[in-house]
Design a protein around this motif. Structure first.
Motif, PDB file in Angstrom:
ATOM      1  N   GLY A 234      -6.369  -5.089   3.768  1.00 49.08           N
ATOM      2  CA  GLY A 234      -6.962  -6.384   4.054  1.00 49.08           C
ATOM      3  C   GLY A 234      -8.461  -6.315   3.898  1.00 49.08           C
ATOM      4  N   GLY A 235      -9.050  -7.471   3.732  1.00 46.50           N
ATOM      5  CA  GLY A 235     -10.492  -7.515   3.625  1.00 46.50           C
ATOM      6  C   GLY A 235     -11.018  -8.915   3.857  1.00 46.50           C
ATOM      7  N   TRP A 236     -12.241  -8.991   4.333  1.00 49.72           N
ATOM      8  CA  TRP A 236     -12.901 -10.260   4.609  1.00 49.72           C
ATOM      9  C   TRP A 236     -13.935 -10.515   3.526  1.00 49.72           C
ATOM     10  N   SER A 237     -13.975 -11.722   3.022  1.00 43.11           N
ATOM     11  CA  SER A 237     -14.922 -12.140   2.001  1.00 43.11           C
ATOM     12  C   SER A 237     -14.787 -11.237   0.778  1.00 43.11           C
ATOM     13  N   PHE A 238     -15.865 -10.596   0.334  1.00 43.37           N
ATOM     14  CA  PHE A 238     -15.779  -9.714  -0.828  1.00 43.37           C
ATOM     15  C   PHE A 238     -14.845  -8.537  -0.575  1.00 43.37           C
ATOM     16  N   GLY A 239     -14.686  -8.169   0.689  1.00 45.36           N
ATOM     17  CA  GLY A 239     -13.750  -7.092   1.034  1.00 45.36           C
ATOM     18  C   GLY A 239     -12.325  -7.414   0.619  1.00 45.36           C
ATOM     19  N   GLY A 240     -11.991  -8.716   0.560  1.00 43.31           N
ATOM     20  CA  GLY A 240     -10.673  -9.114   0.069  1.00 43.31           C
ATOM     21  C   GLY A 240     -10.498  -8.777  -1.395  1.00 43.31           C
ATOM     22  N   THR A 241     -11.567  -8.942  -2.158  1.00 44.95           N
ATOM     23  CA  THR A 241     -11.541  -8.565  -3.572  1.00 44.95           C
ATOM     24  C   THR A 241     -11.341  -7.058  -3.703  1.00 44.95           C
ATOM     25  N   VAL A 242     -12.022  -6.311  -2.866  1.00 44.43           N
ATOM     26  CA  VAL A 242     -11.898  -4.853  -2.886  1.00 44.43           C
ATOM     27  C   VAL A 242     -10.475  -4.449  -2.494  1.00 44.43           C
ATOM     28  N   ALA A 243      -9.927  -5.087  -1.463  1.00 46.07           N
ATOM     29  CA  ALA A 243      -8.566  -4.771  -1.025  1.00 46.07           C
ATOM     30  C   ALA A 243      -7.546  -5.052  -2.127  1.00 46.07           C
ATOM     31  N   LEU A 244      -7.738  -6.152  -2.828  1.00 45.79           N
ATOM     32  CA  LEU A 244      -6.814  -6.493  -3.911  1.00 45.79           C
ATOM     33  C   LEU A 244      -6.896  -5.472  -5.037  1.00 45.79           C
TER      34      LEU A 244
ATOM     35  N   MET B  16      -7.853  -2.359  -4.700  1.00 39.89           N
ATOM     36  CA  MET B  16      -7.257  -1.126  -4.168  1.00 39.89           C
ATOM     37  C   MET B  16      -5.740  -1.171  -4.291  1.00 39.89           C
ATOM     38  N   ALA B  17      -5.157  -2.328  -3.977  1.00 41.98           N
ATOM     39  CA  ALA B  17      -3.704  -2.480  -4.079  1.00 41.98           C
ATOM     40  C   ALA B  17      -3.235  -2.262  -5.507  1.00 41.98           C
ATOM     41  N   GLN B  18      -3.954  -2.827  -6.465  1.00 34.26           N
ATOM     42  CA  GLN B  18      -3.563  -2.661  -7.865  1.00 34.26           C
ATOM     43  C   GLN B  18      -3.661  -1.194  -8.291  1.00 34.26           C
ATOM     44  N   GLN B  19      -4.723  -0.534  -7.870  1.00 39.51           N
ATOM     45  CA  GLN B  19      -4.881   0.883  -8.214  1.00 39.51           C
ATOM     46  C   GLN B  19      -3.770   1.727  -7.582  1.00 39.51           C
ATOM     47  N   LEU B  20      -3.431   1.448  -6.338  1.00 39.50           N
ATOM     48  CA  LEU B  20      -2.352   2.179  -5.674  1.00 39.50           C
ATOM     49  C   LEU B  20      -1.016   1.945  -6.376  1.00 39.50           C
ATOM     50  N   LYS B  21      -0.737   0.701  -6.765  1.00 37.89           N
ATOM     51  CA  LYS B  21       0.517   0.400  -7.449  1.00 37.89           C
ATOM     52  C   LYS B  21       0.595   1.104  -8.799  1.00 37.89           C
ATOM     53  N   LYS B  22      -0.528   1.217  -9.483  1.00 41.36           N
ATOM     54  CA  LYS B  22      -0.536   1.943 -10.752  1.00 41.36           C
ATOM     55  C   LYS B  22      -0.217   3.421 -10.550  1.00 41.36           C
ATOM     56  N   GLN B  23      -0.499   3.920  -9.341  1.00 34.47           N
ATOM     57  CA  GLN B  23      -0.197   5.308  -8.996  1.00 34.47           C
ATOM     58  C   GLN B  23       1.193   5.437  -8.374  1.00 34.47           C
ATOM     59  N   LYS B  24       1.980   4.364  -8.484  1.00 35.70           N
ATOM     60  CA  LYS B  24       3.353   4.316  -7.977  1.00 35.70           C
ATOM     61  C   LYS B  24       3.421   4.427  -6.451  1.00 35.70           C
ATOM     62  N   GLN B  25       2.357   3.987  -5.777  1.00 33.73           N
ATOM     63  CA  GLN B  25       2.338   3.953  -4.320  1.00 33.73           C
ATOM     64  C   GLN B  25       2.852   2.597  -3.853  1.00 33.73           C
TER      65      GLN B  25
ATOM     66  N   GLU C 146       2.593  -2.553   1.039  1.00 38.35           N
ATOM     67  CA  GLU C 146       3.445  -3.493   1.777  1.00 38.35           C
ATOM     68  C   GLU C 146       2.871  -4.908   1.755  1.00 38.35           C
ATOM     69  N   ILE C 147       1.560  -5.023   1.971  1.00 38.60           N
ATOM     70  CA  ILE C 147       0.939  -6.347   2.013  1.00 38.60           C
ATOM     71  C   ILE C 147      -0.560  -6.217   1.780  1.00 38.60           C
ATOM     72  N   VAL C 148      -1.121  -7.258   1.190  1.00 40.97           N
ATOM     73  CA  VAL C 148      -2.565  -7.367   1.036  1.00 40.97           C
ATOM     74  C   VAL C 148      -2.973  -8.672   1.711  1.00 40.97           C
ATOM     75  N   ILE C 149      -3.879  -8.579   2.667  1.00 45.39           N
ATOM     76  CA  ILE C 149      -4.312  -9.751   3.423  1.00 45.39           C
ATOM     77  C   ILE C 149      -5.774 -10.019   3.105  1.00 45.39           C
ATOM     78  N   LEU C 150      -6.052 -11.250   2.664  1.00 43.83           N
ATOM     79  CA  LEU C 150      -7.419 -11.651   2.357  1.00 43.83           C
ATOM     80  C   LEU C 150      -7.889 -12.626   3.426  1.00 43.83           C
ATOM     81  N   PHE C 151      -9.007 -12.309   4.052  1.00 44.32           N
ATOM     82  CA  PHE C 151      -9.593 -13.171   5.079  1.00 44.32           C
ATOM     83  C   PHE C 151     -10.819 -13.863   4.493  1.00 44.32           C
ATOM     84  N   ASP C 152     -10.796 -15.167   4.446  1.00 40.73           N
ATOM     85  CA  ASP C 152     -11.931 -15.956   3.978  1.00 40.73           C
ATOM     86  C   ASP C 152     -12.416 -15.465   2.615  1.00 40.73           C
ATOM     87  N   SER C 153     -11.486 -15.161   1.744  1.00 36.98           N
ATOM     88  CA  SER C 153     -11.808 -14.674   0.399  1.00 36.98           C
ATOM     89  C   SER C 153     -11.506 -15.784  -0.598  1.00 36.98           C
TER      90      SER C 153
END
Length: 75
Positions: A6-16, A18-27, A30-37
């Protein structure tokens, strides 16, 4: 994993990204939560395959056929 991200504001962009990078590594992400992003990472989404775009939209809770999805991908 599974990862819960999860991430707030620009942190939501970073969290998203991160999720894509993890999925590319076959990780498991479970969920990505964006707060005020309100500034979606459009440049990231546009560079994904159609299947990856659909997955990101689902992670965001956005129907792929919605106006919001169209705005994110095509604006």
């Amino acid at each position: 994993g599974p990862y819960i991200l999860g991430g707030w504001s620009f942190g939501g962009t970073v969290a998203l990204e991160m999720a894509q990078q993890l999925k590319k590594q076959k990780q498991e992400v479970e969920i990505v939560i964006l707060f005020d992003s309100t500034n979606y990472p459009k440049n990231i989404i546009r560079n994904l395959t159609d299947a990856e775009q659909k997955e990101v939209l689902l992670d965001l809770g956005i129907e792929e056929t919605s106006n919001e999805a169209d705005m994110i991908i095509n604006e």
